[in-house]
Design an enzyme around this catalytic site. Structure first.
Site, mmCIF file in Angstrom:
data_model
loop_
_atom_site.group_PDB
_atom_site.id
_atom_site.type_symbol
_atom_site.label_atom_id
_atom_site.label_comp_id
_atom_site.label_asym_id
_atom_site.label_seq_id
_atom_site.Cartn_x
_atom_site.Cartn_y
_atom_site.Cartn_z
ATOM 1 N N ASP A 163 -0.321 -6.828 -21.339
ATOM 2 C CA ASP A 163 0.861 -7.090 -22.160
ATOM 3 C C ASP A 163 0.829 -6.256 -23.451
ATOM 4 O OD1 ASP A 163 3.228 -8.505 -22.546
ATOM 5 O OD2 ASP A 163 2.245 -10.133 -23.651
ATOM 6 N N HIS A 164 1.973 -5.721 -23.844
ATOM 7 C CA HIS A 164 2.134 -5.030 -25.143
ATOM 8 C C HIS A 164 1.010 -4.063 -25.485
ATOM 9 C CE1 HIS A 164 5.758 -6.927 -26.638
ATOM 10 N NE2 HIS A 164 5.325 -8.071 -26.166
ATOM 11 N N HIS B 46 9.737 -13.363 -30.374
ATOM 12 C CA HIS B 46 8.397 -13.916 -30.156
ATOM 13 C C HIS B 46 8.188 -15.099 -31.113
ATOM 14 C CE1 HIS B 46 7.351 -9.645 -28.723
ATOM 15 N NE2 HIS B 46 7.180 -10.426 -27.670
ATOM 16 N N GLY B 47 7.419 -16.081 -30.676
ATOM 17 C CA GLY B 47 7.087 -17.206 -31.550
ATOM 18 C C GLY B 47 8.113 -18.312 -31.488
ATOM 19 N N HIS C 19 11.104 -11.276 -23.023
ATOM 20 C CA HIS C 19 9.961 -11.734 -23.827
ATOM 21 C C HIS C 19 10.422 -12.894 -24.707
ATOM 22 C CE1 HIS C 19 6.898 -8.336 -23.404
ATOM 23 N NE2 HIS C 19 7.856 -8.051 -22.542
ATOM 24 N N GLY C 20 9.460 -13.665 -25.206
ATOM 25 C CA GLY C 20 9.800 -14.760 -26.118
ATOM 26 C C GLY C 20 10.588 -15.866 -25.450
ATOM 27 N N ASN D 247 8.515 -14.137 -20.133
ATOM 28 C CA ASN D 247 7.190 -14.167 -20.752
ATOM 29 C C ASN D 247 7.007 -15.449 -21.549
ATOM 30 O OD1 ASN D 247 7.067 -11.597 -19.746
ATOM 31 N ND2 ASN D 247 6.230 -10.707 -21.618
ATOM 32 N N VAL D 248 5.932 -16.153 -21.246
ATOM 33 C CA VAL D 248 5.657 -17.429 -21.911
ATOM 34 C C VAL D 248 4.288 -17.341 -22.575
ATOM 35 C CG1 VAL D 248 5.406 -19.909 -21.597
ATOM 36 C CG2 VAL D 248 7.014 -18.634 -20.158
ATOM 37 N N THR E 184 3.930 -18.547 -26.570
ATOM 38 C CA THR E 184 3.892 -19.543 -27.647
ATOM 39 C C THR E 184 3.758 -20.967 -27.121
ATOM 40 O OG1 THR E 184 5.218 -18.098 -29.032
ATOM 41 C CG2 THR E 184 5.225 -20.426 -29.607
HETATM 42 ZN ZN LIG Z 1 6.281 -9.868 -25.788
#
Ligand SMILES: [Zn+2]
Length: 287
Positions: A84-85, A185-186, A213-214, A235-236, A238
């Protein structure tokens, strides 16, 4: 039995045909890996294990790959091991060498020409090893959820521009594209608001699986709508990162005495709680 890790492309192209999605869960240690594995097997669902370049100081890629390969070989479910990233080519080649079946090159902070050039270089290396590549276009706040003080909006975020997405996908030949359409994100500070028209336009132009994402904290109905419009991977991170801490807080509250809670018991409870959280996302994306 004797399943091996599959590529992201193989899994997501199937999703695109069926208008479904597969969640990618960020893992940070053996407990999170085991929780994702157990939930996928409990529900007979394919799954993506996602390990971020930013966790490299915590444990080596090679150790992650060994653990996940061991589990995938004993699972009935197709499983993907995804980086990832990643911003560094050295991390990408290291991941490919140790058995990751998918890598994300994140050049979203760069100018588009440089992002395209770097992503194309990653695609060339990965393709030789039959490893999939996810690229990203559009601005999102950092993965640790920082700089997310305001709800995302068209004014504060740089959404992915459909015409640039077409250029990026055509010139790089990535297998999947992460887009920015109001996701962050977050923790979301307010109600998340996804720009479905932008998503639909990108999906129509690019014709490859898209990635959100997020996804933690986006209401189920919004995620379902996004899947229907072309999102094939959510994408999970947080939700698991905070869910595990919440579980630990509960355990300590229930057993405040020094001798009443042992580490192994704490871990057992955290894993059980994580499995439930992971299962929710697997059910949400199973149609
Ligand atoms: Zn991401």
């Amino acid at each position: 039995m004797n399943n091996v890790l599959v590529s992201l492309k193989e899994l997501l192209n199937q999703c695109k045909k069926n208008k479904t999605a597969i969640p990618a869960f960020n893992v940070y240690n053996l407990e999170t890996i085991l929780s994702v594995n157990q939930a996928a097997n409990n529900l007979n669902r394919p799954v993506i294990f996602s390990f971020g370049e930013s966790y490299l100081d915590d444990l080596p890629l090679e150790l992650i790959a060994l653990n996940i390969r061991f589990l995938a070989e004993r699972s009935q479910q197709p499983m993907v091991l995804h980086l990832d990233h990643a911003k560094n080519m050295s991390t990408i080649t290291r991941a490919i060498d140790c058995g990751f079946t998918s890598v994300m090159y994140d050049g979203s902070h760069l100018r588009i020409e440089e992002n395209i050039k770097n992503t194309r270089a990653v695609v060339e290396i990965a393709r030789e090893a039959k490893v999939s590549v996810e690229g990203e276009l559009g601005y999102m706040n950092p993965e640790d959820g920082s700089q997310n003080d305001e709800p995302s909006s068209a004014e504060t975020s740089e959404f992915t521009r459909p015409e640039l997405a077409l250029k990026y996908v055509t010139e790089t030949e990535v297998d999947a594209l992460a887009i920015a359409i109001g996701n962050a994100h977050g923790l979301y500070r307010g109600e998340p608001h996804l720009e479905y028209s932008v998503l639909a336009e990108i999906a129509a132009l690019t014709d490859i699986p898209l990635v959100l994402h997020g996804s933690s904290g986006i209401p189920a109905e919004q995620i379902k709508k996004a899947i229907n419009l072309g999102i094939c991977k959510i994408n999970v991170n947080t939700e698991l990162a905070l869910g595990a801490v919440e579980s630990i807080r509960r355990s300590i509250k229930i057993s405040p005495e020094v001798n009443s809670l042992r580490y192994e018991k704490l871990i057992r409870q955290t894993k059980a709680d994580l499995v439930l959280l992971i299962e929710e996302y697997l059910k949400l994306t199973s149609n």
